[in-house]
Design an enzyme around this catalytic site. Structure first.
Site, PDB file in Angstrom:
ATOM      1  N   ASP A  91      -3.639  -3.141  -6.371  1.00  0.00           N
ATOM      2  CA  ASP A  91      -2.801  -2.774  -5.225  1.00  0.00           C
ATOM      3  C   ASP A  91      -1.639  -3.764  -5.093  1.00  0.00           C
ATOM      4  OD1 ASP A  91      -1.859  -1.680  -2.876  1.00  0.00           O
ATOM      5  OD2 ASP A  91      -3.743  -1.855  -1.785  1.00  0.00           O
ATOM      6  N   ASP A  92      -0.408  -3.262  -5.131  1.00  0.00           N
ATOM      7  CA  ASP A  92       0.790  -4.073  -4.882  1.00  0.00           C
ATOM      8  C   ASP A  92       0.937  -5.229  -5.873  1.00  0.00           C
ATOM      9  OD1 ASP A  92       1.097  -2.397  -2.728  1.00  0.00           O
ATOM     10  OD2 ASP A  92       0.672  -3.898  -1.197  1.00  0.00           O
ATOM     11  N   LYS A 126       8.314  -2.793  -3.724  1.00  0.00           N
ATOM     12  CA  LYS A 126       7.501  -1.706  -3.175  1.00  0.00           C
ATOM     13  C   LYS A 126       8.300  -0.819  -2.220  1.00  0.00           C
ATOM     14  CE  LYS A 126       3.384  -1.010  -0.269  1.00  0.00           C
ATOM     15  NZ  LYS A 126       2.189  -1.640   0.320  1.00  0.00           N
ATOM     16  N   ARG A 159      -1.643   7.096  -5.546  1.00  0.00           N
ATOM     17  CA  ARG A 159      -3.038   7.414  -5.859  1.00  0.00           C
ATOM     18  C   ARG A 159      -3.249   8.920  -6.023  1.00  0.00           C
ATOM     19  NH1 ARG A 159      -5.740   2.460  -4.295  1.00  0.00           N
ATOM     20  NH2 ARG A 159      -3.963   1.107  -3.892  1.00  0.00           N
ATOM     21  N   CYS A 199       1.231   3.485  -1.421  1.00  0.00           N
ATOM     22  CA  CYS A 199      -0.197   3.684  -1.708  1.00  0.00           C
ATOM     23  C   CYS A 199      -0.641   5.129  -1.895  1.00  0.00           C
ATOM     24  CB  CYS A 199      -1.021   3.032  -0.608  1.00  0.00           C
ATOM     25  SG  CYS A 199      -0.774   1.257  -0.457  1.00  0.00           S
ATOM     26  N   HIS A 259      -2.978  -6.509  -2.264  1.00  0.00           N
ATOM     27  CA  HIS A 259      -2.275  -6.027  -1.071  1.00  0.00           C
ATOM     28  C   HIS A 259      -1.935  -7.182  -0.131  1.00  0.00           C
ATOM     29  CE1 HIS A 259      -1.078  -3.039   1.859  1.00  0.00           C
ATOM     30  NE2 HIS A 259      -1.933  -3.516   2.745  1.00  0.00           N
ATOM     31  N   LYS A 299     -10.616   1.116  -2.528  1.00  0.00           N
ATOM     32  CA  LYS A 299      -9.709   1.748  -1.564  1.00  0.00           C
ATOM     33  C   LYS A 299      -9.455   3.205  -1.942  1.00  0.00           C
ATOM     34  CE  LYS A 299      -4.807   1.345  -0.239  1.00  0.00           C
ATOM     35  NZ  LYS A 299      -3.644   0.439  -0.252  1.00  0.00           N
ATOM     36  N   SER A 321      -6.185   0.844   3.381  1.00  0.00           N
ATOM     37  CA  SER A 321      -5.928  -0.565   3.076  1.00  0.00           C
ATOM     38  C   SER A 321      -6.753  -1.486   3.973  1.00  0.00           C
ATOM     39  CB  SER A 321      -4.441  -0.880   3.254  1.00  0.00           C
ATOM     40  OG  SER A 321      -3.662  -0.117   2.371  1.00  0.00           O
ATOM     41  N   HIS A 354      -7.681   5.966   0.528  1.00  0.00           N
ATOM     42  CA  HIS A 354      -6.366   6.243   1.138  1.00  0.00           C
ATOM     43  C   HIS A 354      -5.798   7.619   0.785  1.00  0.00           C
ATOM     44  CE1 HIS A 354      -2.871   3.724   3.021  1.00  0.00           C
ATOM     45  NE2 HIS A 354      -3.234   4.779   3.733  1.00  0.00           N
ATOM     46  N   ASP A 360      -0.644   0.125  -8.676  1.00  0.00           N
ATOM     47  CA  ASP A 360      -0.296   1.341  -7.924  1.00  0.00           C
ATOM     48  C   ASP A 360       1.173   1.364  -7.533  1.00  0.00           C
ATOM     49  OD1 ASP A 360      -0.353  -0.560  -5.820  1.00  0.00           O
ATOM     50  OD2 ASP A 360      -1.099   0.910  -4.379  1.00  0.00           O
ATOM     51  N   ASN A 361       1.811   0.191  -7.454  1.00  0.00           N
ATOM     52  CA  ASN A 361       3.249   0.073  -7.192  1.00  0.00           C
ATOM     53  C   ASN A 361       3.595  -1.405  -7.284  1.00  0.00           C
ATOM     54  OD1 ASN A 361       2.060   1.029  -4.097  1.00  0.00           O
ATOM     55  ND2 ASN A 361       2.837  -1.060  -4.310  1.00  0.00           N
TER      56      ASN A 361
END
Length: 534
Positions: free
Chosen positions: A37-38, A325, A81, A77, A244, A130, A155, A132, A294-295
């Site tokens: 994540d991130d 992001k 996904r 997010c 994150h 996660k 998150s 989401h 994811d980004n």
């Protein structure tokens, strides 16, 4: 044209046999997809020499293939996904921005997930981490193709905890009294504690963040063990909480290096290393492990944000705002990616193919010998020839949707054609200094040559011969893409909200606080495991 010679026919037959031989040899492999994540492109030591905290990921890169032109399907997010699990952009699958704690809907139910396809093909399927993509009703992962789920519905900063992670701004622990719950805290979720699910049951609320990474690793190992014992191939989707915001503050705090962020990065790296060892222990060469982000980094978190590497979006940063992001600048969607499958994926290889998280769906479906769902179009490609080292050719055209920085959510704002990247809308997300770059529309588009200008600093002069030569191909690709989406079977997500959709194991308690089964408090309550009504 003459009749082919017998020798030519034999050669052709040998080539075709060679293309199909690997699948026959490996049968149905296991799949582990790990989504960070991130995470920044430069957060991987194999990508960026300044990063020292990822020895296990760097080992994974050395023993497998590293993809240096790999992109998330969106730069926030939920859309990212949804695209990974459907192989379709948000403009098709309906998920264009993030779902909320009170969301009624989620990934549209008429969209088919990768887990559903693989389960139909005989796989044991598990999701850990996660989600989401909707938690209410049949949007919950237990109804989206996963035999087993353990994780949080969104998150880990979208609910209070008793062990708050390190955040900017810092958030206090969950309230224990009603008056405290009504105190507003900017950017902090204080009214409802963060829940931890096992399948459809809430087993802890609030989550203990300090032990969450270890629990994910333990549950992943158990899932792999169970699936291996069953004799069925398995698909594990492990969506990490890292990076994150850090899950906690190390004790003692790190004195050097990248501080708290670096310690969190090391924790993530160790978790990935553990999963790799567990998978290898059940038959090295039986499992394809695919790691990606994811980004890009969440720049507004300042020292808690990752490294984008050289992808700094200089043109945007000169005008204010972040180029990471939520944006369509390279720092927003170019992510680290590795693939490891001993005996099948070449080791110590760097691929420059233009790839995306969109490709995970069709590639794993093909390797499993399954078929893509009918009556819809896919943005992802079967890139198994790239994974297996037979080719280094990926997308000719790749689309980048707006993910909250400028323009309408989910709209295709940027298009990549070979080394050229054209922006029809630009804008910066919130930066560390609080600035936000204004939305600007470009007709004709800004065009960057990424081969010469990876920092996206100086767009081509519209009067130059190079700009005039590439503009027709870019315009044609953009128009064709928009037409293809407009004529597809497109879904619409339900983004309505209702407080009743909030995951809450016991509404009688402040912040929905409850106790894990087996504790003294749970026994006093009758020993029942908390459960969300679905």
């Amino acid at each position: 044209m003459g009749t082919p010679s017998p020798r030519a026919l034999l050669v052709l037959a040998a080539v075709l046999a060679g293309l199909s031989a690997p699948r026959a040899a490996y049968g149905q492999p296991n799949f582990i997809v790990i989504l960070a994540d991130d995470v920044g492109w430069g957060d991987l030591g194999a990508n960026w020499a300044e990063t020292k905290e990822t020895p296990h990921l760097d080992e994974l890169a050395a023993e497998g293939t590293r993809f240096v032109d790999f992109h998330s399907a969106a730069s926030t997010c939920s859309p990212s996904r949804a695209s990974l699990l459907t192989g379709r952009l948000g403009a098709r699958n309906g998920v264009t921005h993030n779902f909320a704690v009170t969301s009624v809907g989620g990934l549209p139910l008429n969209e088919t997930t990768l887990a559903e396809v693989l389960r139909e093909a005989g796989y044991s399927t598990g999701a850990i981490g996660k989600w989401h993509l909707g938690h209410h009703g049949r949007h919950h992962p237990s109804f989206r193709g996963f035999d087993y789920y353990f994780g949080i519905p969104y998150s880990h900063d979208m609910g209070c905890t008793d062990t708050p992670g390190y955040n900017l701004p810092p958030c206090p622990p969950c309230p224990r009294h009603g008056a405290a719950a009504r105190v507003a805290r900017k950017d902090c979720y204080m009214e409802v504690a963060l829940p931890l699910f096992e399948n459809v049951a809430i087993v802890q609320q609030p989550v203990n963040l300090s032990s969450l990474a270890a629990r994910y690793a333990e549950e992943a190992a158990r899932f792999i063990q169970r699936a291996s014992n069953s004799g069925r191939p398995y698909f594990l989707y492990l969506a990490l909480a890292h990076m994150h915001v850090p899950l906690g503050v190390p004790t003692p705090p790190p004195a050097s290096g990248r501080g708290i962020y670096g310690a969190s990065l090391s924790e993530m790296d160790a978790l990935v290393g553990r999963i790799k060892r567990v998978a290898d222990s059940h038959g090295k060469g039986n499992t394809l492990l695919w790691f990606a982000g994811d980004n890009g980094p969440w720049a507004q978190k300042c020292e808690l944000a990752g490294r984008p590497g050289p992808f700094v979006g200089a043109w945007q940063r000169q005008r204010g705002g972040s180029s990471a992001k939520q944006t369509t600048w390279e720092g927003g969607h170019r992510v680290p990616a590795l693939a490891y499958w001993p005996g099948h994926i070449p080791a110590e290889r760097t691929s420059h193919a233009l790839l995306s998280t969109l490709d995970i769906f069709p590639t794993l479906v093909a390797l499993a010998g399954a078929a893509l769902p009918p009556n819809r179009r896919f943005d992802g490609l079967d890139v198994s020839p790239v994974l297996l080292g037979w080719s280094d050719v990926g997308h000719k055209v790749l689309l980048h949707p707006n993910s909250g920085a400028a323009g309408k959510d989910g709209e295709i704002e940027t298009v990549r054609v070979a080394q050229y990247k054209a922006f029809y809308t630009t804008g910066g997300a919130m930066a560390c200094d609080g600035s936000v770059g204004p939305a600007e529309h470009h007709r004709p588009p800004l065009i960057f040559n990424l081969d010469r200008d990876i920092q996206e600093q100086e767009p081509l002069d519209v009067a130059s011969g190079e700009y005039q030569a590439v503009l027709p191909a870019i315009s044609r690709a953009y128009a064709q893409a928009l037409h293809d989406i407009a004529t597809d079977n497109v879904s619409i997500a339900d983004y309505s909200t209702d407080p009743a959709a909030t995951p809450c194991c016991d509404a009688r308690h402040v912040a929905c606080r409850c106790h894990a089964p087996g504790t003294a408090a749970a026994r006093r309550a009758g020993g029942r495991a908390p459960r969300l009504c679905l």
